[in-house]
Design an enzyme around this catalytic site. Sequence first.
Site: not given
Length: 356
Positions: A40, A199, A206, A209, A215
């Site tokens: 991370e 994205c 899209c 997606c 969205c």
Amino acid sequence: MFNAQDLNFSFQLIRWQRVHGRHQLPWQNTRDPYAIWLSEIMLQQTRVTTVIPYYVRFLRYFPNVKSLSLASLDEVLALWSGLGYYSRGRNLHKAARLIVSIHQSKFPQEISIIKQLPGIGPSTAAAILVFSYGKRYAILDGNVKRILARYFGVKGYPGERKTEALLWKKAEELLPKNNVKGNIEAYSQGLMDLGATICTRTKPKCAVCPIHLKCVAFQENRVDKFPIPRPRKSLLVKEAVMLMIIRRGMVLLERRPSKGIWGGLWCLPEMPANENISQYCAHCFGIKIKQLIHIPSVDHVFTHFKLRIHPRFIQANSKFSVISQSERVWMSFSKTMEVGIPSPVRNLLNLNFPHK
Ligand code: SF4
């Protein structure tokens, strides 16, 4: 009560992640909080493909929090060298020592305690808890901010406090309510995968997606308008004259103070632009210049300013070499490969000069 939109969002995302998401990254398929924490931190502001070799090498040298806590800062920064944002490496090292000394080498499981460790913000703390312990927390890194800003058509720059607070609220509301069968892990990983592969910042895909039906940015054909960009300010330019002083095949390096840019890393000495270079070198380093070459300037961009480096290659007369400061050393070029050096300085050291 379930909000139909929220239910749909997490459901679609989890289903998509299980089929189309990433499942074989080196930091997946483990519950080790140390390995997850390391990934991370390395992934902040850095692409997966860049991180992978650094991550694998770092874990090989320091397989657990104990071994990292016993390392010197130089060893840590050497492994971090080239990855950028060095405060991440310094904080990781500091936090490892705290985990060993205060938490008996066990990674804490309380979010409030994790957030107190150096370099761990709320989203990183949440991701560690999600992937290590399956706890139900919302993540909100840069990729997730972009997805949510588009999905909800958020009208504000995500770096602003007010907009960020709104995005956190949305991120929490969207969490899957039913945390069974690894839902929270698949959901959080789904957000990360969606941000990295679908994205994306430019040219989002899209059409494939899983959440495009609801969205706002997509439905209003305004995907390129979100997220709202950072209000423009011209980038401040700072100048630095860097001296690459070579003597008997060794280069003069000095360690930067632990606070500030490139803290704790080894760098070329700098001198004020208005000084006479011969007098400066004689006075500060006790050397006489045998050969001086002006190398073309290079720019290095930080988040808030641009550093314009004016490098000077100097071959020093070997009779004079008084070095009085302990943070300043003559180092062989092979040794420079083993210590932490920022990328633009390393690029200068890699130039092909005579007498190296
Ligand atoms: S539809 Fe397009 S803009 Fe909206 S979340 Fe999906 S990829 Fe992003």
